[in-house]
Design a protein around this motif. Structure first.
Motif, PDB file in Angstrom:
ATOM      1  N   CYS A  82      -6.135   1.341 -11.374  1.00 57.42           N
ATOM      2  CA  CYS A  82      -7.017   1.802 -10.293  1.00 57.42           C
ATOM      3  C   CYS A  82      -6.293   1.941  -8.961  1.00 57.42           C
ATOM      4  CB  CYS A  82      -8.196   0.841 -10.133  1.00 57.42           C
ATOM      5  SG  CYS A  82      -9.199   0.661 -11.634  1.00 57.42           S
ATOM      6  N   SER A  83      -5.296   1.124  -8.725  1.00 61.26           N
ATOM      7  CA  SER A  83      -4.619   1.155  -7.427  1.00 61.26           C
ATOM      8  C   SER A  83      -3.233   1.787  -7.466  1.00 61.26           C
ATOM      9  CB  SER A  83      -4.497  -0.265  -6.859  1.00 61.26           C
ATOM     10  OG  SER A  83      -3.808  -1.112  -7.759  1.00 61.26           O
ATOM     11  N   TRP A  84      -2.661   1.958  -8.657  1.00 61.13           N
ATOM     12  CA  TRP A  84      -1.300   2.494  -8.759  1.00 61.13           C
ATOM     13  C   TRP A  84      -1.234   3.886  -9.397  1.00 61.13           C
ATOM     14  CZ3 TRP A  84       3.115   0.120  -6.837  1.00 61.13           C
ATOM     15  CH2 TRP A  84       2.959  -1.185  -6.369  1.00 61.13           C
TER      16      TRP A  84
ATOM     17  N   LEU B 190      -6.919   6.502  -4.301  1.00 62.20           N
ATOM     18  CA  LEU B 190      -6.281   6.766  -3.008  1.00 62.20           C
ATOM     19  C   LEU B 190      -7.297   7.323  -2.013  1.00 62.20           C
ATOM     20  CD1 LEU B 190      -2.803   8.387  -2.517  1.00 62.20           C
ATOM     21  CD2 LEU B 190      -4.690   8.939  -0.998  1.00 62.20           C
ATOM     22  N   LEU B 191      -8.099   8.297  -2.462  1.00 54.30           N
ATOM     23  CA  LEU B 191      -9.136   8.851  -1.594  1.00 54.30           C
ATOM     24  C   LEU B 191     -10.134   7.774  -1.183  1.00 54.30           C
ATOM     25  CD1 LEU B 191     -10.174  12.333  -3.060  1.00 54.30           C
ATOM     26  CD2 LEU B 191      -8.834  11.852  -1.015  1.00 54.30           C
TER      27      LEU B 191
ATOM     28  N   ILE C 298      -5.366 -15.639  -9.717  1.00 53.09           N
ATOM     29  CA  ILE C 298      -6.563 -14.803  -9.697  1.00 53.09           C
ATOM     30  C   ILE C 298      -6.867 -14.449 -11.146  1.00 53.09           C
ATOM     31  CG2 ILE C 298      -7.556 -12.599  -8.991  1.00 53.09           C
ATOM     32  CD1 ILE C 298      -5.829 -12.676  -6.521  1.00 53.09           C
ATOM     33  N   LYS C 299      -7.945 -14.996 -11.661  1.00 51.34           N
ATOM     34  CA  LYS C 299      -8.268 -14.839 -13.081  1.00 51.34           C
ATOM     35  C   LYS C 299      -9.234 -13.692 -13.345  1.00 51.34           C
ATOM     36  CE  LYS C 299      -7.660 -19.830 -13.697  1.00 51.34           C
ATOM     37  NZ  LYS C 299      -8.335 -21.117 -14.019  1.00 51.34           N
ATOM     38  N   ASN C 300     -10.005 -13.326 -12.343  1.00 50.12           N
ATOM     39  CA  ASN C 300     -11.037 -12.305 -12.530  1.00 50.12           C
ATOM     40  C   ASN C 300     -10.420 -10.943 -12.842  1.00 50.12           C
ATOM     41  OD1 ASN C 300     -13.190 -10.318 -11.921  1.00 50.12           O
ATOM     42  ND2 ASN C 300     -14.297 -12.123 -11.188  1.00 50.12           N
ATOM     43  N   GLY C 301     -10.944 -10.292 -13.882  1.00 48.50           N
ATOM     44  CA  GLY C 301     -10.418  -8.998 -14.310  1.00 48.50           C
ATOM     45  C   GLY C 301     -10.640  -7.876 -13.317  1.00 48.50           C
ATOM     46  N   ASP C 302     -11.452  -8.109 -12.286  1.00 53.79           N
ATOM     47  CA  ASP C 302     -11.700  -7.079 -11.284  1.00 53.79           C
ATOM     48  C   ASP C 302     -10.535  -6.896 -10.322  1.00 53.79           C
ATOM     49  OD1 ASP C 302     -14.177  -6.190 -12.105  1.00 53.79           O
ATOM     50  OD2 ASP C 302     -15.298  -7.617 -10.890  1.00 53.79           O
ATOM     51  N   CYS C 303      -9.580  -7.798 -10.312  1.00 51.26           N
ATOM     52  CA  CYS C 303      -8.416  -7.660  -9.431  1.00 51.26           C
ATOM     53  C   CYS C 303      -7.645  -6.404  -9.818  1.00 51.26           C
ATOM     54  CB  CYS C 303      -7.513  -8.883  -9.544  1.00 51.26           C
ATOM     55  SG  CYS C 303      -6.005  -8.757  -8.558  1.00 51.26           S
ATOM     56  N   ILE C 304      -7.442  -5.500  -8.843  1.00 56.52           N
ATOM     57  CA  ILE C 304      -6.766  -4.236  -9.136  1.00 56.52           C
ATOM     58  C   ILE C 304      -5.276  -4.270  -8.768  1.00 56.52           C
ATOM     59  CG2 ILE C 304      -8.888  -2.883  -8.912  1.00 56.52           C
ATOM     60  CD1 ILE C 304      -7.966  -2.043  -6.126  1.00 56.52           C
ATOM     61  N   LEU C 305      -4.775  -5.443  -8.441  1.00 60.83           N
ATOM     62  CA  LEU C 305      -3.375  -5.617  -8.058  1.00 60.83           C
ATOM     63  C   LEU C 305      -2.953  -4.633  -6.967  1.00 60.83           C
ATOM     64  CD1 LEU C 305      -3.383  -7.041 -11.002  1.00 60.83           C
ATOM     65  CD2 LEU C 305      -0.927  -6.790 -10.798  1.00 60.83           C
ATOM     66  N   CYS C 306      -3.857  -4.401  -6.022  1.00 62.63           N
ATOM     67  CA  CYS C 306      -3.511  -3.535  -4.891  1.00 62.63           C
ATOM     68  C   CYS C 306      -2.581  -4.252  -3.920  1.00 62.63           C
ATOM     69  CB  CYS C 306      -4.770  -3.081  -4.166  1.00 62.63           C
ATOM     70  SG  CYS C 306      -5.674  -4.410  -3.325  1.00 62.63           S
TER      71      CYS C 306
ATOM     72  N   ARG D  84       0.843  -1.208   0.000  1.00 65.84           N
ATOM     73  CA  ARG D  84       0.000   0.000   0.000  1.00 65.84           C
ATOM     74  C   ARG D  84       0.874   1.252   0.000  1.00 65.84           C
ATOM     75  NH1 ARG D  84      -4.833   0.773   4.224  1.00 65.84           N
ATOM     76  NH2 ARG D  84      -6.148   0.185   2.453  1.00 65.84           N
ATOM     77  N   GLY D  85       1.938   1.242   0.760  1.00 64.48           N
ATOM     78  CA  GLY D  85       2.852   2.379   0.795  1.00 64.48           C
ATOM     79  C   GLY D  85       3.445   2.679  -0.571  1.00 64.48           C
ATOM     80  N   TRP D  86       3.885   1.641  -1.271  1.00 66.48           N
ATOM     81  CA  TRP D  86       4.452   1.820  -2.610  1.00 66.48           C
ATOM     82  C   TRP D  86       3.397   2.331  -3.590  1.00 66.48           C
ATOM     83  CZ3 TRP D  86       9.266   2.505  -3.427  1.00 66.48           C
ATOM     84  CH2 TRP D  86      10.230   1.839  -2.670  1.00 66.48           C
ATOM     85  N   ARG D  87       2.182   1.827  -3.459  1.00 70.63           N
ATOM     86  CA  ARG D  87       1.114   2.262  -4.377  1.00 70.63           C
ATOM     87  C   ARG D  87       0.783   3.727  -4.171  1.00 70.63           C
ATOM     88  NH1 ARG D  87      -3.365   0.892  -3.524  1.00 70.63           N
ATOM     89  NH2 ARG D  87      -3.336  -0.420  -1.657  1.00 70.63           N
ATOM     90  N   TRP D  88       0.658   4.126  -2.904  1.00 71.40           N
ATOM     91  CA  TRP D  88       0.346   5.533  -2.631  1.00 71.40           C
ATOM     92  C   TRP D  88       1.466   6.441  -3.105  1.00 71.40           C
ATOM     93  CZ3 TRP D  88      -2.701   6.762   2.461  1.00 71.40           C
ATOM     94  CH2 TRP D  88      -3.892   6.031   2.465  1.00 71.40           C
ATOM     95  N   LEU D  89       2.692   5.997  -2.951  1.00 72.84           N
ATOM     96  CA  LEU D  89       3.827   6.772  -3.443  1.00 72.84           C
ATOM     97  C   LEU D  89       3.758   6.907  -4.958  1.00 72.84           C
ATOM     98  CD1 LEU D  89       6.509   8.196  -2.799  1.00 72.84           C
ATOM     99  CD2 LEU D  89       7.646   5.979  -3.042  1.00 72.84           C
TER     100      LEU D  89
END
Length: 303
Positions: free
Chosen positions: A113-115, A121-122, A273-281, A34-39
């Motif tokens: 969506c997550s990076w 982020l909000l 994880i095959k589902n396209g909804d995974c946001i790799l968060c 999460r820290g890396w993503r927010w950065l």
């Protein structure tokens, strides 16, 4: 946060600040996923601001459409909207959108969506507050079908087609925030706050999970993306922490113990994880004390 020592409950209920850092097996503190993503989100969006404010000319424009060192980048959904509204598409739009499509095909579909997404982020901050209120029984959690997003996707494309205008961009919190960061204050920011309050008090990450057509477009890429998260059945002890923190928990539904017998019969020990909804968060990584999750780049298997 120490996923190797803290209990599952402690990891789930940890303060927001503590989730930005973690201790590895050697006890050394480092940024969590999460820290890396927010950065990543901060760096990308601040670069937009600097490119405009001090004429940096590195990453110019907004997340709808930009230029990276002069090379065009266009959000794929925005490109589809333009085609629907104008009934033709410009060469630069084709080049810019195809570039991003190839990038996210290689590196994770909805990872945008997550990076990258500033509203993402909000929304995570809002999610943290929402879950705290749910645990205290101040509000109730409300869930809807994840397939609802596809209906909204069609509605926004039809609106552009019939009106000849990019209707969605009037209410798009990503575009509003991106323009706010780059060019300054706009009254439209109030709309973003309304969406955020809706997510806090009514439904966890409702905009991202059930409405946003930008994320839905990346969802389509996510099904075929070469970067996937892999789960190891033999390492998992089914503590359930990942299912609680995952913003799209239906994508890891298969990890539940009720499917173990079926996996054993088929000799399956690892699953993607095959589902396209995974946001790799990678929130599942942050709370998994057995390291049952890993990232796999499937191109190496094809080679």
């Amino acid at each position: 946060m120490n996923r190797y020592k803290d209990s599952s409950k402690q990891l789930i209920t940890a303060s927001l600040w503590s989730t930005l850092f973690e201790k590895n097996k050697d006890g050394k503190t480092r940024l969590s996923w999460r820290g890396w993503r927010w950065l990543s989100i901060l760096v990308i969006n601040v670069t937009f601001f600097l490119s405009f404010f001090i004429d940096f000319q590195f990453l110019e424009g907004t997340l709808n459409g930009s230029r990276l060192l002069g090379f065009h980048l266009i959000d794929p959904f925005t490109a589809i909207e333009i085609f629907a509204a104008e009934h033709h598409i410009h060469t630069n739009v084709i080049i810019g959108s195809v570039t991003l499509i190839v990038f996210y095909f290689l590196f994770g579909g909805k990872a945008y969506c997550s990076w990258v997404c500033p509203y993402g982020l909000l929304s995570e901050i809002g999610e943290h507050i929402h879950m705290k209120l749910v645990r205290k029984k101040i509000i109730k959690e409300r869930k809807f079908s994840p397939y609802l997003r596809f209906y909204f996707w069609i509605v926004f494309i039809l609106a552009a087609f019939l009106d000849g205008y990019l209707v969605f961009e009037v209410i798009n919190p990503i575009g509003i925030l991106s323009r706010f960061i780059t060019y300054g204050w706009s009254l439209a920011v109030v709309w973003v706050l309304i969406i955020l309050l809706f997510e806090i008090f009514f439904s966890r990450r409702a905009w991202c999970k059930y409405i946003c057509p930008v994320g839905t477009t990346y969802n389509l890429l996510g099904w075929i993306s070469l970067t996937r998260i892999k789960w190891d059945m033999e390492k998992c002890d089914h503590c359930g922490a990942c299912l609680v923190v995952c913003p799209e928990d239906h994508v890891i539904e298969f990890t539940k113990p009720k499917f173990d017998k079926q996996r054993e019969e088929k000799g399956i020990k690892q699953e993607y994880i095959k589902n396209g909804d995974c946001i790799l968060c990678n929130r599942c990584f942050d709370v998994c004390h057995t390291d049952a999750y890993s990232i796999d780049f499937r191109l190496k298997d094809l080679v």
